[in-house]
Design a protein around this motif. Structure first.
Motif, PDB file in Angstrom:
ATOM      1  N   GLY A  10     -49.557  41.394 -55.488  1.00  0.00           N
ATOM      2  CA  GLY A  10     -48.855  41.854 -54.302  1.00  0.00           C
ATOM      3  C   GLY A  10     -48.768  40.844 -53.190  1.00  0.00           C
ATOM      4  N   PHE A  11     -49.394  39.687 -53.332  1.00  0.00           N
ATOM      5  CA  PHE A  11     -49.371  38.661 -52.289  1.00  0.00           C
ATOM      6  C   PHE A  11     -48.219  37.704 -52.550  1.00  0.00           C
ATOM      7  CE2 PHE A  11     -50.561  34.736 -50.206  1.00  0.00           C
ATOM      8  CZ  PHE A  11     -50.930  35.225 -48.962  1.00  0.00           C
ATOM      9  N   THR A  12     -47.583  37.241 -51.484  1.00  0.00           N
ATOM     10  CA  THR A  12     -46.394  36.410 -51.610  1.00  0.00           C
ATOM     11  C   THR A  12     -46.585  35.051 -50.967  1.00  0.00           C
ATOM     12  OG1 THR A  12     -44.999  38.366 -51.569  1.00  0.00           O
ATOM     13  CG2 THR A  12     -43.918  36.272 -51.132  1.00  0.00           C
ATOM     14  N   ILE A  13     -46.176  34.013 -51.678  1.00  0.00           N
ATOM     15  CA  ILE A  13     -45.986  32.699 -51.093  1.00  0.00           C
ATOM     16  C   ILE A  13     -44.493  32.435 -51.105  1.00  0.00           C
ATOM     17  CG2 ILE A  13     -46.385  30.220 -51.291  1.00  0.00           C
ATOM     18  CD1 ILE A  13     -48.995  30.748 -52.561  1.00  0.00           C
ATOM     19  N   ALA A  14     -43.920  32.083 -49.962  1.00  0.00           N
ATOM     20  CA  ALA A  14     -42.493  31.793 -49.879  1.00  0.00           C
ATOM     21  C   ALA A  14     -42.307  30.344 -49.490  1.00  0.00           C
ATOM     22  CB  ALA A  14     -41.812  32.707 -48.868  1.00  0.00           C
ATOM     23  N   ILE A  36     -46.969  38.337 -36.046  1.00  0.00           N
ATOM     24  CA  ILE A  36     -47.769  37.178 -35.648  1.00  0.00           C
ATOM     25  C   ILE A  36     -47.543  36.055 -36.650  1.00  0.00           C
ATOM     26  CG2 ILE A  36     -50.111  36.326 -35.218  1.00  0.00           C
ATOM     27  CD1 ILE A  36     -50.919  39.215 -34.559  1.00  0.00           C
ATOM     28  N   THR A  37     -47.351  34.856 -36.145  1.00  0.00           N
ATOM     29  CA  THR A  37     -47.233  33.669 -36.989  1.00  0.00           C
ATOM     30  C   THR A  37     -48.379  32.717 -36.660  1.00  0.00           C
ATOM     31  OG1 THR A  37     -44.833  33.823 -37.169  1.00  0.00           O
ATOM     32  CG2 THR A  37     -45.812  31.664 -37.563  1.00  0.00           C
ATOM     33  N   CYS A  38     -49.044  32.222 -37.683  1.00  0.00           N
ATOM     34  CA  CYS A  38     -50.140  31.266 -37.522  1.00  0.00           C
ATOM     35  C   CYS A  38     -49.743  29.964 -38.217  1.00  0.00           C
ATOM     36  CB  CYS A  38     -51.425  31.807 -38.142  1.00  0.00           C
ATOM     37  SG  CYS A  38     -51.988  33.367 -37.407  1.00  0.00           S
ATOM     38  N   VAL A  39     -49.753  28.861 -37.483  1.00  0.00           N
ATOM     39  CA  VAL A  39     -49.263  27.578 -37.987  1.00  0.00           C
ATOM     40  C   VAL A  39     -50.403  26.590 -38.085  1.00  0.00           C
ATOM     41  CG1 VAL A  39     -47.551  25.752 -37.676  1.00  0.00           C
ATOM     42  CG2 VAL A  39     -47.090  28.050 -36.788  1.00  0.00           C
ATOM     43  N   HIS A  40     -50.488  25.917 -39.248  1.00  0.00           N
ATOM     44  CA  HIS A  40     -51.547  24.931 -39.488  1.00  0.00           C
ATOM     45  C   HIS A  40     -50.940  23.662 -40.056  1.00  0.00           C
ATOM     46  CE1 HIS A  40     -55.508  23.384 -40.188  1.00  0.00           C
ATOM     47  NE2 HIS A  40     -55.409  23.409 -41.494  1.00  0.00           N
ATOM     48  N   GLN A  41     -51.562  22.546 -39.752  1.00  0.00           N
ATOM     49  CA  GLN A  41     -51.002  21.249 -40.152  1.00  0.00           C
ATOM     50  C   GLN A  41     -51.509  20.742 -41.495  1.00  0.00           C
ATOM     51  OE1 GLN A  41     -53.523  21.670 -38.151  1.00  0.00           O
ATOM     52  NE2 GLN A  41     -55.023  20.052 -38.416  1.00  0.00           N
ATOM     53  N   ALA A  66     -50.934  44.359 -38.256  1.00  0.00           N
ATOM     54  CA  ALA A  66     -49.912  43.365 -37.949  1.00  0.00           C
ATOM     55  C   ALA A  66     -49.359  42.722 -39.219  1.00  0.00           C
ATOM     56  CB  ALA A  66     -50.486  42.274 -37.041  1.00  0.00           C
ATOM     57  N   TRP A  67     -48.118  42.244 -39.092  1.00  0.00           N
ATOM     58  CA  TRP A  67     -47.553  41.395 -40.135  1.00  0.00           C
ATOM     59  C   TRP A  67     -47.880  39.955 -39.744  1.00  0.00           C
ATOM     60  CZ3 TRP A  67     -44.935  42.021 -44.761  1.00  0.00           C
ATOM     61  CH2 TRP A  67     -44.402  40.861 -45.313  1.00  0.00           C
ATOM     62  N   ILE A  68     -48.662  39.261 -40.577  1.00  0.00           N
ATOM     63  CA  ILE A  68     -49.111  37.910 -40.246  1.00  0.00           C
ATOM     64  C   ILE A  68     -48.534  36.923 -41.251  1.00  0.00           C
ATOM     65  CG2 ILE A  68     -51.086  36.380 -39.945  1.00  0.00           C
ATOM     66  CD1 ILE A  68     -52.760  38.798 -39.181  1.00  0.00           C
ATOM     67  N   ASP A  69     -47.652  36.067 -40.767  1.00  0.00           N
ATOM     68  CA  ASP A  69     -47.163  34.947 -41.559  1.00  0.00           C
ATOM     69  C   ASP A  69     -48.029  33.728 -41.266  1.00  0.00           C
ATOM     70  OD1 ASP A  69     -45.104  35.783 -43.151  1.00  0.00           O
ATOM     71  OD2 ASP A  69     -43.494  35.057 -41.871  1.00  0.00           O
ATOM     72  N   VAL A  70     -48.463  33.041 -42.307  1.00  0.00           N
ATOM     73  CA  VAL A  70     -49.167  31.765 -42.158  1.00  0.00           C
ATOM     74  C   VAL A  70     -48.231  30.663 -42.630  1.00  0.00           C
ATOM     75  CG1 VAL A  70     -51.079  30.340 -42.963  1.00  0.00           C
ATOM     76  CG2 VAL A  70     -51.475  32.733 -42.375  1.00  0.00           C
ATOM     77  N   VAL A  71     -47.990  29.682 -41.785  1.00  0.00           N
ATOM     78  CA  VAL A  71     -47.101  28.569 -42.106  1.00  0.00           C
ATOM     79  C   VAL A  71     -47.936  27.329 -42.395  1.00  0.00           C
ATOM     80  CG1 VAL A  71     -45.272  27.058 -41.259  1.00  0.00           C
ATOM     81  CG2 VAL A  71     -45.245  29.502 -40.689  1.00  0.00           C
ATOM     82  N   LEU A  72     -47.742  26.748 -43.590  1.00  0.00           N
ATOM     83  CA  LEU A  72     -48.426  25.531 -44.007  1.00  0.00           C
ATOM     84  C   LEU A  72     -47.389  24.507 -44.455  1.00  0.00           C
ATOM     85  CD1 LEU A  72     -51.168  27.118 -46.329  1.00  0.00           C
ATOM     86  CD2 LEU A  72     -51.448  26.465 -43.929  1.00  0.00           C
ATOM     87  N   SER A  87     -50.385  38.292 -44.384  1.00  0.00           N
ATOM     88  CA  SER A  87     -49.400  39.126 -45.067  1.00  0.00           C
ATOM     89  C   SER A  87     -48.588  38.284 -46.033  1.00  0.00           C
ATOM     90  CB  SER A  87     -48.447  39.774 -44.055  1.00  0.00           C
ATOM     91  OG  SER A  87     -49.158  40.531 -43.117  1.00  0.00           O
ATOM     92  N   ARG A  88     -48.338  37.030 -45.626  1.00  0.00           N
ATOM     93  CA  ARG A  88     -47.548  36.136 -46.439  1.00  0.00           C
ATOM     94  C   ARG A  88     -47.862  34.705 -46.019  1.00  0.00           C
ATOM     95  NH1 ARG A  88     -41.072  35.383 -46.431  1.00  0.00           N
ATOM     96  NH2 ARG A  88     -41.659  34.698 -44.350  1.00  0.00           N
ATOM     97  N   ILE A  89     -47.819  33.790 -46.961  1.00  0.00           N
ATOM     98  CA  ILE A  89     -47.958  32.371 -46.663  1.00  0.00           C
ATOM     99  C   ILE A  89     -46.617  31.709 -46.922  1.00  0.00           C
ATOM    100  CG2 ILE A  89     -49.050  30.199 -47.348  1.00  0.00           C
ATOM    101  CD1 ILE A  89     -51.587  31.784 -47.899  1.00  0.00           C
ATOM    102  N   VAL A  90     -46.145  30.955 -45.936  1.00  0.00           N
ATOM    103  CA  VAL A  90     -44.859  30.279 -46.027  1.00  0.00           C
ATOM    104  C   VAL A  90     -45.101  28.775 -46.070  1.00  0.00           C
ATOM    105  CG1 VAL A  90     -42.632  29.893 -44.930  1.00  0.00           C
ATOM    106  CG2 VAL A  90     -43.757  32.124 -44.721  1.00  0.00           C
ATOM    107  N   ILE A  91     -44.572  28.130 -47.090  1.00  0.00           N
ATOM    108  CA  ILE A  91     -44.661  26.678 -47.219  1.00  0.00           C
ATOM    109  C   ILE A  91     -43.340  26.099 -46.739  1.00  0.00           C
ATOM    110  CG2 ILE A  91     -45.144  24.745 -48.763  1.00  0.00           C
ATOM    111  CD1 ILE A  91     -47.425  26.816 -48.522  1.00  0.00           C
ATOM    112  N   GLU A  92     -43.388  25.389 -45.619  1.00  0.00           N
ATOM    113  CA  GLU A  92     -42.173  24.790 -45.089  1.00  0.00           C
ATOM    114  C   GLU A  92     -42.534  23.538 -44.282  1.00  0.00           C
ATOM    115  OE1 GLU A  92     -40.540  27.969 -42.831  1.00  0.00           O
ATOM    116  OE2 GLU A  92     -41.509  27.370 -40.965  1.00  0.00           O
ATOM    117  N   PRO A  93     -41.580  22.649 -44.068  1.00  0.00           N
ATOM    118  CA  PRO A  93     -41.878  21.417 -43.325  1.00  0.00           C
ATOM    119  C   PRO A  93     -42.396  21.708 -41.921  1.00  0.00           C
ATOM    120  CG  PRO A  93     -39.754  21.259 -44.428  1.00  0.00           C
ATOM    121  CD  PRO A  93     -40.186  22.689 -44.549  1.00  0.00           C
TER     122      PRO A  93
END
Length: 424
Positions: A10-14, A36-41, A66-72, A87-93
């Protein structure tokens, strides 16, 4: 790049997907869902990575629906530690200011900056709150200016020279709310007094039980150095300090250096060569980074953090306290806010192999003088650096940010220079 969701229980990486407000669940259990969006380098599990994971868990605990997107910027070992809270991990530049890449960023990289800022702006607009884990994530800080009051930047570094001027300028431009991880970090950035800022010491979830105090001089001292191999961390200074010891004292130290250089094989090879040339290969070992350092801390009697340049705080030193291990640190930056010299560990001048060597000789030959340090180290962790204390401070800033976003950026003020968990 197209969106490529990967489902695991049920977990998503986009990949490269900017979530729009309409695609968030708007209501859950009859309540509006905070976005909520959490951004890490980064994507590894070094100190800053583990601190980010703990903050995301803190945010989840404070806002369980909360819906929490983590951006890596890319997938890596950190993903597994984030799955439970995100809630979801997003891989983007992510446009990250790194010292090693400054020349490229100032030329070819500039062409990508407008698109990166636009991407960050879309994500900020789609979120009620954005947490940025470091000042070097330039695209989000630039975009934050256009939607003030939604972004919290957590300052974990003390840059120097031109880098400090650039990053200080970015924070001021962003109008973001600020969490400094130490008084030393806050002092380095010298932010204006009308900024909304707090000092919150990094906390960790330490072991339930510390190590027993066990070193009595009857065996070699187990010395641990954990972290990236770099000019800042001082591995070569520690090796030189051991080389300078009298032969009898030198033979009574076993050192483990654990970690790797960031895309710099030559630096790792140079350290191994230095160890061999010093005749220390039998007692000094270099090992790659490990995701779980618990066995290393269970092995160690003393943890060394001989940094040559300012540390904003020093997670490894805090972890050592949690295990009841006295840290041996450089008197620079936030490290002096962690270790009480002569009570919970030792503080030596930065970059001085001679001073470090003298202290090591004292540690090895006179264990009776620091018999009480392990218990005092654990007590200081519980008093100042326990995860619950950090969570309280971070949650307070997030709530303030939500309040300001709802009331308007000029209607709510928070005190500056008000540490949430001051050192005792």
């Amino acid at each position: 790049m197209s969106v490529e969701p990967i489902l695991r229980s049920g977990f998503t990486i986009a990949y490269d997907d900017v979530q729009t407000p309409a695609r968030f669940p708007a209501v859950r259990d009859g309540h509006a869902v905070k976005r909520i969006t959490c951004v890490h380098q980064g994507c590894e599990l070094y100190g800053s990575d583990r601190s980010f994971c703990e903050t995301v868990r803190t945010i989840r605990a404070a806002y369980p629906t909360a819906w929490i997107d983590v951006v890596l910027p890319k997938a890596g070992p950190i993903v597994a530690m984030l799955e439970e809270a995100a809630s979801r991990i997003v891989i983007e530049p992510v446009w990250v200011l790194r010292r090693r890449n400054l020349a490229r960023l100032a030329t070819i990289g500039l062409a990508a900056l407008p698109m990166a800022v636009a991407r960050a702006l879309r994500r900020i607009r789609a979120s009620d709150l954005v947490y940025v884990n470091t000042t070097v994530v330039a695209d989000y800080l630039l975009a934050s200016r256009l939607l003030p009051g939604r972004t919290v930047v957590h300052v974990h570094e003390i840059p120097e020279g031109a880098a400090l001027k650039v990053l200080r300028g970015l924070i001021r431009w962003s109008r973001a709310h600020i969490i400094f991880n130490s008084r030393a970090t806050q002092a380095a950035f010298a932010m204006p007094q009308d900024a909304t800022a707090r000092v919150v010491y990094n906390g960790i979830s330490g072991p339930a039980q510390p190590n027993p105090a066990r070193y009595d001089g009857s065996r070699p001292l187990r010395l641990l150095m954990l972290g990236r191999i770099s000019r800042i961390k001082g591995q070569e200074v520690l090796v030189e300090a051991i080389r300078r010891l009298p032969p009898a004292a030198r033979a009574r130290i076993e050192l483990r250096i654990v970690g790797g250089a960031f895309e710099d094989d030559a630096r790792e090879a140079a350290l191994v060569a230095q160890i061999a040339q010093a005749g220390l290969s039998a007692q000094v070992t270099c090992s790659p980074f490990v995701a779980d350092p618990d066995p290393l801390y269970r092995w160690a009697d003393v943890v060394a953090v001989p940094s040559q340049r300012p540390e904003s705080l020093g997670r490894v030193a805090i972890e050592a306290l949690a295990y009841g291990i006295p840290p041996l640190v450089s008197g620079i930056g936030g490290l002096t806010e962690i270790v009480e010299d002569g009570a919970t560990g030792w503080v030596v001048p930065p970059g001085s192999a001679e001073a470090l060597s003298r202290t090591l000789a004292e540690i090895v030959t006179r264990p009776d003088t620091w018999a009480g340090y392990p218990a005092a180290a654990r007590a200081r962790y519980e008093r100042v650096f326990d995860a619950s204390l950090a969570a309280e401070g971070i949650t307070g800033m997030l709530r303030l940010t939500f309040q300001r976003e709802q009331a308007g950026p000029c209607e709510v003020r928070a005190p500056v220079n008000a540490p949430s968990n001051p050192a005792g």
